[in-house]
Design an enzyme around this catalytic site. Structure first.
Site, PDB file in Angstrom:
ATOM      1  N   GLY A 220      50.396 -15.351 118.939  1.00  0.00           N
ATOM      2  CA  GLY A 220      49.685 -14.049 118.809  1.00  0.00           C
ATOM      3  C   GLY A 220      49.629 -13.065 119.991  1.00  0.00           C
ATOM      4  O   GLY A 220      48.540 -12.719 120.533  1.00  0.00           O
TER       5      GLY A 220
ATOM      6  N   SER B  98      51.289  -9.714 120.062  1.00  0.00           N
ATOM      7  CA  SER B  98      51.553  -8.378 119.660  1.00  0.00           C
ATOM      8  C   SER B  98      50.891  -7.259 120.513  1.00  0.00           C
ATOM      9  O   SER B  98      49.810  -7.687 121.098  1.00  0.00           O
ATOM     10  CB  SER B  98      51.213  -8.142 118.238  1.00  0.00           C
ATOM     11  OG  SER B  98      51.930  -8.815 117.378  1.00  0.00           O
TER      12      SER B  98
ATOM     13  N   ASP C 103      55.401 -18.696 112.867  1.00  0.00           N
ATOM     14  CA  ASP C 103      54.531 -18.249 111.783  1.00  0.00           C
ATOM     15  C   ASP C 103      53.448 -19.635 111.694  1.00  0.00           C
ATOM     16  O   ASP C 103      53.774 -20.599 110.850  1.00  0.00           O
ATOM     17  CB  ASP C 103      55.179 -18.007 110.238  1.00  0.00           C
ATOM     18  CG  ASP C 103      54.692 -17.482 109.363  1.00  0.00           C
ATOM     19  OD1 ASP C 103      53.150 -17.490 109.349  1.00  0.00           O
ATOM     20  OD2 ASP C 103      55.014 -17.242 108.057  1.00  0.00           O
ATOM     21  N   LEU C 104      52.085 -19.269 111.885  1.00  0.00           N
ATOM     22  CA  LEU C 104      51.267 -20.108 111.679  1.00  0.00           C
ATOM     23  C   LEU C 104      50.729 -20.307 110.166  1.00  0.00           C
ATOM     24  O   LEU C 104      49.724 -21.536 109.882  1.00  0.00           O
ATOM     25  CB  LEU C 104      50.134 -19.926 112.650  1.00  0.00           C
ATOM     26  CG  LEU C 104      50.410 -19.977 114.164  1.00  0.00           C
ATOM     27  CD1 LEU C 104      49.224 -19.366 115.002  1.00  0.00           C
ATOM     28  CD2 LEU C 104      50.427 -21.756 114.446  1.00  0.00           C
TER      29      LEU C 104
ATOM     30  N   ASN D 112      45.617 -17.941 120.305  1.00  0.00           N
ATOM     31  CA  ASN D 112      45.018 -16.697 120.041  1.00  0.00           C
ATOM     32  C   ASN D 112      45.128 -16.118 118.994  1.00  0.00           C
ATOM     33  O   ASN D 112      44.400 -15.396 118.564  1.00  0.00           O
ATOM     34  CB  ASN D 112      45.693 -15.731 121.227  1.00  0.00           C
ATOM     35  CG  ASN D 112      45.338 -14.443 121.211  1.00  0.00           C
ATOM     36  OD1 ASN D 112      43.890 -14.198 121.385  1.00  0.00           O
ATOM     37  ND2 ASN D 112      45.989 -13.579 120.651  1.00  0.00           N
TER      38      ASN D 112
ATOM     39  N   THR E  81      45.504 -20.295 109.181  1.00  0.00           N
ATOM     40  CA  THR E  81      46.360 -19.589 110.468  1.00  0.00           C
ATOM     41  C   THR E  81      45.478 -19.841 111.819  1.00  0.00           C
ATOM     42  O   THR E  81      46.167 -20.080 112.759  1.00  0.00           O
ATOM     43  CB  THR E  81      46.614 -17.907 109.971  1.00  0.00           C
ATOM     44  OG1 THR E  81      47.352 -17.766 109.092  1.00  0.00           O
ATOM     45  CG2 THR E  81      47.302 -17.482 111.280  1.00  0.00           C
TER      46      THR E  81
ATOM     47  N   TYR F 221      34.990 -16.503  97.557  1.00  0.00           N
ATOM     48  CA  TYR F 221      35.483 -16.206  98.955  1.00  0.00           C
ATOM     49  C   TYR F 221      34.915 -14.784  99.397  1.00  0.00           C
ATOM     50  O   TYR F 221      34.449 -13.966  98.632  1.00  0.00           O
ATOM     51  CB  TYR F 221      37.201 -15.962  98.875  1.00  0.00           C
ATOM     52  CG  TYR F 221      37.646 -15.403 100.173  1.00  0.00           C
ATOM     53  CD1 TYR F 221      38.045 -16.302 100.941  1.00  0.00           C
ATOM     54  CD2 TYR F 221      37.993 -13.969  99.997  1.00  0.00           C
ATOM     55  CE1 TYR F 221      38.628 -15.701 102.054  1.00  0.00           C
ATOM     56  CE2 TYR F 221      38.595 -13.573 101.228  1.00  0.00           C
ATOM     57  CZ  TYR F 221      38.849 -14.407 102.127  1.00  0.00           C
ATOM     58  OH  TYR F 221      39.418 -13.746 103.533  1.00  0.00           O
TER      59      TYR F 221
END
Length: 324
Positions: free
Chosen positions: A33, A35, A86-87, A113, A134, A189
Site C-alpha cells: 500500500g 500510493s 492485489d491483497l 500497510n 484485504t 454489515y
C-alpha cells in the site's frame, strides 16, 4: 541504543529513519500500500534513504510508477523495486509471493500497510468481506508465504520483523465475529464496524505471530495517528468517516474532535516498529506515537484466546497451516 532520541507525536518518518539509520542499513524491506498521499508511501520514502532495497507494492502499475518516481526525485540513489500485489485475491498474492521468493536479495522486514476503503459491502475475489480480506486474511497469507525468506535473515544479532499498521479503531471492536470471516453477512454489515474488526485482527495477529514463531519473528502492530490520506478522501469512505466524527460536513478533517498528524508524521511509528532496537524485547506489542502503548489496546484485541482462534480460523480460510 542509549544515544537514540525519544520519539513523539510530532516525530516524522524521516526523522525516525535518520535516527535509526544504522539499524536500517543493510535491511531490505517490503511495504504494501504505497500510493502517493498515503502513509505507506511516506514510510517507504523515509526508509529508502538508508535501506539497500525497498519493495513497494500495489495493484495499479501506474500508481506504483508515480510513487517510485516521487521517491527517486527526492533521493536519486534510492533502490526501489515495484511489485504488483492485489491483497484481495489469493491467486494474486501467491503470484507476488513467488516473485519475491525468487529475488536474489534477502528480505528482512515486511510491513503490512495496505487496507481497503471503508465503504459499502463488497466481496474479495475469494468471497471475503473486503476490509477483513484485504487488511487481515490477505496479509496473513502473504506473511505465511514469505516467512521462510524472512527467517533466512536471522542471525545471532538480527531477528526479522513483521509490522501491521492497525489503528486506534481496534479499541472500538467489541470482538471479531469469527463465523463471519469466512461467511460475511451483507444484512448485518457496517462499514465502520468492519473497519474496527479488521484493525483488531491486525493487533491479534501480531501477538499470535510473535508467540507461534517463538521469537523467530518479531511482530508489532501500531496506531499511526489520524491523517487525511488518499483513503480518507475516497468518495465511498467519506460518509463513514463523517459518521465516526473524523470528517466534517465538508469532507475535511474535523480538528475539533482530535489532533491530526501530517502524512510525514503518520509514517513515523511504522518506521519505529520496523527498526527501533529498544522494542526488541517486547514482540507482539502495540505502538502509538512511536512508543509501546499496550495499555491502549482493548481487551478483545489483546485476548490471547481471540488471537489463537483468529489464527486457526484464518488458516482454515487460506487452506494452509502456518507453522514454523
Amino acid at each position: 541504543m542509549a544515544s537514540l532520541p525519544t520519539f513523539s507525536f510530532s516525530s516524522t518518518a524521516e526523522e525516525v529513519a535518520n535516527a535509526l539509520s544504522k539499524e536500517i542499513a543493510g535491511k531490505n524491506v517490503l511495504i504494501t500500500g504505497t500510493s502517493l498521499n498515503g502513509i505507506g508511501f511516506e514510510t517507504a520514502r523515509a526508509i529508502a534513504i538508508h535501506a539497500p532495497l525497498v519493495i513497494i507494492t500495489g495493484y495499479n502499475e501506474e500508481r506504483l510508477k508515480l510513487s517510485e518516481e516521487a521517491i527517486k526525485k527526492d533521493f536519486p540513489s534510492a533502490n526501489i523495486r515495484r511489485l504488483i500485489l492485489d491483497l484481495s485475491s489469493f491467486a494474486a498474492i501467491r503470484k507476488a509471493a513467488a516473485e519475491v521468493n525468487a529475488y536474489p536479495e534477502p528480505l528482512h522486514v515486511l510491513i503490512h500497510n495496505a487496507a481497503a476503503a471503508i465503504g459499502d459491502f463488497k466481496l474479495t475475489a475469494d468471497g471475503l468481506e473486503s476490509q477483513m480480506g484485504t487488511a487481515h486474511v490477505g496479509p496473513f497469507l502473504l506473511t505465511k508465504l514469505l516467512a521462510p525468506k524472512l527467517l533466512s535473515t536471522s542471525t545471532a544479532r538480527y531477528t526479522p520483523r513483521v509490522v501491521f499498521v492497525a489503528s486506534i479503531a481496534q479499541f472500538y471492536s467489541p470482538g471479531i465475529k469469527f463465523d463471519q470471516i469466512a461467511h460475511p453477512d451483507a444484512a448485518t454489515y457496517s462499514g465502520v464496524s468492519a473497519y474496527f474488526d479488521a484493525k483488531s485482527a491486525n493487533v491479534l495477529t501480531a501477538i499470535e505471530l510473535s508467540k507461534r514463531s517463538k521469537g523467530a519473528i518479531k511482530a508489532y502492530s501500531l496506531h499511526p495517528g489520524v491523517m487525511h490520506t488518499n483513503m480518507s478522501q475516497k468518495k465511498e469512505s467519506i460518509p463513514n468517516l463523517q459518521a465516526m466524527g473524523l470528517l466534517g460536513p465538508d469532507g475535511k478533517p474535523n480538528t475539533a474532535t482530535m489532533q491530526w498528524k501530517s502524512l510525514a508524521q503518520g509514517g513515523a511509528t511504522t518506521v519505529t516498529a520496523a527498526f527501533d532496537p529498544r522494542i526488541s524485547d517486547h514482540p507482539g506489542s502495540y505502538l502509538q506515537d512511536s512508543v509501546i502503548a499496550n495499555e491502549a489496546v482493548a481487551a478483545p484485541s489483546s485476548d490471547p484466546a481471540n488471537a489463537e482462534k483468529l489464527w486457526d480460523v484464518t488458516e482454515e480460510i487460506i487452506g494452509e497451516n502456518f507453522t514454523f
